[in-house]
Design an enzyme around this catalytic site. Structure first.
Site, PDB file in Angstrom:
ATOM      1  N   ASP A 207       0.826  -1.198   0.000  1.00 51.63           N
ATOM      2  CA  ASP A 207       0.000   0.000   0.000  1.00 51.63           C
ATOM      3  C   ASP A 207       0.871   1.264   0.000  1.00 51.63           C
ATOM      4  O   ASP A 207       1.818   1.365   0.784  1.00 51.63           O
ATOM      5  CB  ASP A 207      -0.898  -0.032   1.247  1.00 51.63           C
ATOM      6  CG  ASP A 207      -1.922   1.072   1.280  1.00 51.63           C
ATOM      7  OD1 ASP A 207      -2.849   1.043   0.450  1.00 51.63           O
ATOM      8  OD2 ASP A 207      -1.801   1.968   2.145  1.00 51.63           O
ATOM      9  N   GLU A 263       1.790  -0.213  -4.766  1.00 52.44           N
ATOM     10  CA  GLU A 263       0.864   0.869  -5.110  1.00 52.44           C
ATOM     11  C   GLU A 263       1.653   2.172  -5.069  1.00 52.44           C
ATOM     12  O   GLU A 263       2.214   2.530  -4.028  1.00 52.44           O
ATOM     13  CB  GLU A 263      -0.300   0.930  -4.127  1.00 52.44           C
ATOM     14  CG  GLU A 263      -1.310   2.015  -4.490  1.00 52.44           C
ATOM     15  CD  GLU A 263      -2.295   2.313  -3.380  1.00 52.44           C
ATOM     16  OE1 GLU A 263      -3.419   2.747  -3.682  1.00 52.44           O
ATOM     17  OE2 GLU A 263      -1.933   2.129  -2.194  1.00 52.44           O
ATOM     18  N   HIS A 335     -10.492  -1.526  -4.759  1.00 50.11           N
ATOM     19  CA  HIS A 335     -11.311  -1.057  -3.641  1.00 50.11           C
ATOM     20  C   HIS A 335     -11.360   0.465  -3.546  1.00 50.11           C
ATOM     21  O   HIS A 335     -12.180   0.996  -2.789  1.00 50.11           O
ATOM     22  CB  HIS A 335     -10.775  -1.637  -2.330  1.00 50.11           C
ATOM     23  CG  HIS A 335      -9.374  -1.189  -2.025  1.00 50.11           C
ATOM     24  ND1 HIS A 335      -8.274  -1.616  -2.729  1.00 50.11           N
ATOM     25  CD2 HIS A 335      -8.895  -0.334  -1.086  1.00 50.11           C
ATOM     26  CE1 HIS A 335      -7.183  -1.052  -2.250  1.00 50.11           C
ATOM     27  NE2 HIS A 335      -7.535  -0.258  -1.248  1.00 50.11           N
ATOM     28  N   ASP A 336     -10.506   1.157  -4.287  1.00 48.13           N
ATOM     29  CA  ASP A 336     -10.463   2.621  -4.254  1.00 48.13           C
ATOM     30  C   ASP A 336     -11.085   3.272  -5.486  1.00 48.13           C
ATOM     31  O   ASP A 336     -11.146   4.508  -5.555  1.00 48.13           O
ATOM     32  CB  ASP A 336      -9.015   3.104  -4.144  1.00 48.13           C
ATOM     33  CG  ASP A 336      -8.429   2.914  -2.763  1.00 48.13           C
ATOM     34  OD1 ASP A 336      -9.198   2.859  -1.785  1.00 48.13           O
ATOM     35  OD2 ASP A 336      -7.186   2.809  -2.653  1.00 48.13           O
TER      36      ASP A 336
END
Length: 558
Positions: A207, A263, A335-336
């Site tokens: 992340d 990410e 999910h974003d």
């Protein structure tokens, strides 16, 4: 050119556990729910499951605020249940990748609890603490150490009343940033990663990993852009050093085929070549954001229509930039991000066909495709009507700030309906029973009311469904080496309706033609392809002119 790794032929499926499948009726998805769907995922054909955070967490940011890296939150299950899931996944020939969130922790993590106990704490330097701005009193507006802002609105600094100092949080105040300059922090992260690999996991999705290095000393940032100061922590001065060290300390000497994906908001093609160059030993691939920034103007809440020419130019730049070095990740959804069939497709008349067309285009690029739960059968955005419909901290904070700044509440909701992250987080629509088969209880986030028509059971029963198209795309990647390993050439780069390109490996060439519009489109004469084999199409018996949202994959021998 070094040949890409095993992941060139693989497809990854992301599970957002809260919304995937609930086994115990509490309205929240859990690991036993995932276990119950392992066969579904194996039958879909995916090779890797990426599991979004299931660690203990106060859930301020739905699990991306971790309070214990070495356990499972009771709402999701236990370590024993996790081990059972891992065994089931491996037994079906798939891998499981954990979400690694180490730019920040929860403020309830024991590390931060100790760090915030006082300036003399042994872990004080595990986080980024600073006094008030010179000449100003702590707590006064503007006294924050720098002018940086948070991705979740407001200042990126939170005052700790007990010690009179501020700590940095690039996201929620409950997500304090770790200080990666401290070697003890890095060692603790490495040890934790080794613990999960020893348990049997197959890698990590990292992340916001390109934010772990901040430019020192911390100073005021540019006020251009929606997040002030980002130029001082995106792709910072020591990030490559940190990732190379992580790779050496965690993966060196291990046998097995692991997957690491970072990410990396704000990454450029040149940055990505560094991150993903196998010789540098950092990560296998990165998530770039260029293509999902094309439909807004500066802020994600300022929506503009997508221009196909921009999309082709963006993807073409990344395909060319990583053609000889490094590797692409390919995604529409996660999910974003809002649902792609609502965002870039037509979720009305041509929902199924446009979902298939968008999937065809993405999966035939050079790179590793990612499928987000529900994408494979064409789930859509949710018809949000009021602020009470939202759960996501980013959306709620934006609404409060926008309305306080004078924006019409209806306009704020309209923007959030398009771009809000909750679009991706509504429960997976498994069937037409109450609550879409997701839970027997009350779901934590409302189920999309279109679940009666759009659900996995209906898609499985329909041989012409979006789901079966995804299965064919995934199977094609496994069966035709050109999909995973061939080179890429853009065709018709200036056509405003048709997305077309070729893939070539040895004596095999593929042509992808996709009309990404609601009107018929003519690709023009293609005599060299007249006798080509049609590998896959979403419109049987297509004519020379492409129908709205028609996509074809052709193959010929050279």
């Amino acid at each position: 050119m070094e040949q890409p790794g095993w992941f060139a032929d693989a497809v990854v499926y992301q599970i957002y556990p809260r919304s995937f499948a609930d086994s115990d009726g509490d309205g929240i998805g859990d690991l036993r729910g995932v276990i119950g769907k392992v066969d579904y995922l194996a039958d879909l054909g995916v090779d890797v499951i990426w599991l979004s955070p299931v660690y203990p967490s106060p859930q301020d940011d739905n699990g991306y605020d971790i309070s214990n890296y070495r356990d499972i939150a009771p709402v999701f299950g236990s370590l024993d249940i996790f081990d059972e899931l891992l065994g089931r996944v491996h037994a079906r020939g798939m891998k499981l990748v954990m979400d690694l969130v180490v730019n920040h922790t929860s403020d309830e993590h024991s590390w931060f609890v100790e760090s915030s106990s006082g300036p003399d704490s042994a872990k004080r330097d595990w986080y980024i603490w600073r006094p008030a701005r010179s000449g100003m009193t702590a707590g006064v507006p503007g006294a924050e150490p720098t002018n940086w802002t948070s991705f979740f609105s407001g200042p990126a600094w939170q005052l700790d009343e007990a010690t009179g100092e501020y700590y940095l949080h690039l996201f929620s105040p409950k997500q304090p940033d770790l200080n990666w300059e401290n070697p003890d922090v890095r060692s603790a992260v490495h040890e934790m990663m080794r613990w999960w690999l020893d348990r049997g996991v197959d890698g990590f999705r990292m992340d916001v990993i390109n934010m772990i290095s901040k430019t020192l000393p911390l100073t005021d940032g540019s006020t251009v852009g929606s997040v002030i100061g980002s130029e001082q922590f995106l792709n910072g001065p020591r990030v490559h050093e940190y990732l190379a060290e992580m790779h050496r300390e965690v993966f060196a000497g291990r046998t097995g085929r692991y997957l690491t994906v970072g990410e990396t908001p704000g990454v450029t093609v040149d940055d990505a070549r560094l991150y993903t160059d196998p010789a540098r030993g950092e990560v296998d691939m990165v998530f770039q954001f260029d293509h999902v920034d094309l439909d807004h103007d500066g802020s994600k809440w300022e929506h503009i229509p997508l221009r196909l020419l921009d999309l082709k130019a963006c993807f073409g730049r990344w395909q060319a930039g990583l053609a000889d070095l490094g590797w692409n990740s390919l995604y529409w959804n996660n999910h974003d991000q809002p649902r792609v069939v609502s965002r870039f497709g037509d979720d009305g008349q041509h929902r199924a066909r446009s979902a298939k067309a968008l999937a065809t285009v993405l999966h035939l690029h050079r790179g590793t495709p990612y499928v987000y739960q529900g994408e494979e059968f064409g789930m859509t955005n949710f018809p949000f009507a009021s602020i009470e419909d939202f759960q996501d901290i980013e959306s709620i904070n934006h609404y409060r700030q926008a309305v306080a700044g004078g924006q019409d509440p209806a306009a704020a909701i309209a923007a959030m309906r398009i771009a809000g992250r909750d679009n991706a987080r509504t429960p997976v629509q498994w069937d037409a029973t109450p609550q879409a088969g997701f839970t027997t209880g009350t779901p934590w986030l409302a189920v999309n009311p279109n679940y009666v028509e759009i659900n996995a059971a209906a898609a499985l029963a329909d041989p012409d469904s979006v789901l079966h198209h995804y299965r064919k795309l995934i199977a094609l990647r496994h069966l035709e080496p050109t999909v995973g390993r061939g080179d890429f050439t853009m065709v018709l780069p200036h056509d405003e309706q048709i997305y077309a390109f070729t893939r070539r490996l040895g004596h095999t060439e593929l042509l992808v033609l996709a009309n990404l519009s609601g009107e018929p489109a003519d690709p023009g004469p293609l005599p060299e392809w007249a006798a080509a084999e049609i590998l896959l199409t979403n419109v049987p018996d297509g004519a020379a002119v492409l129908l709205p949202w028609e996509a074809r994959i052709l193959r010929r021998s050279l």
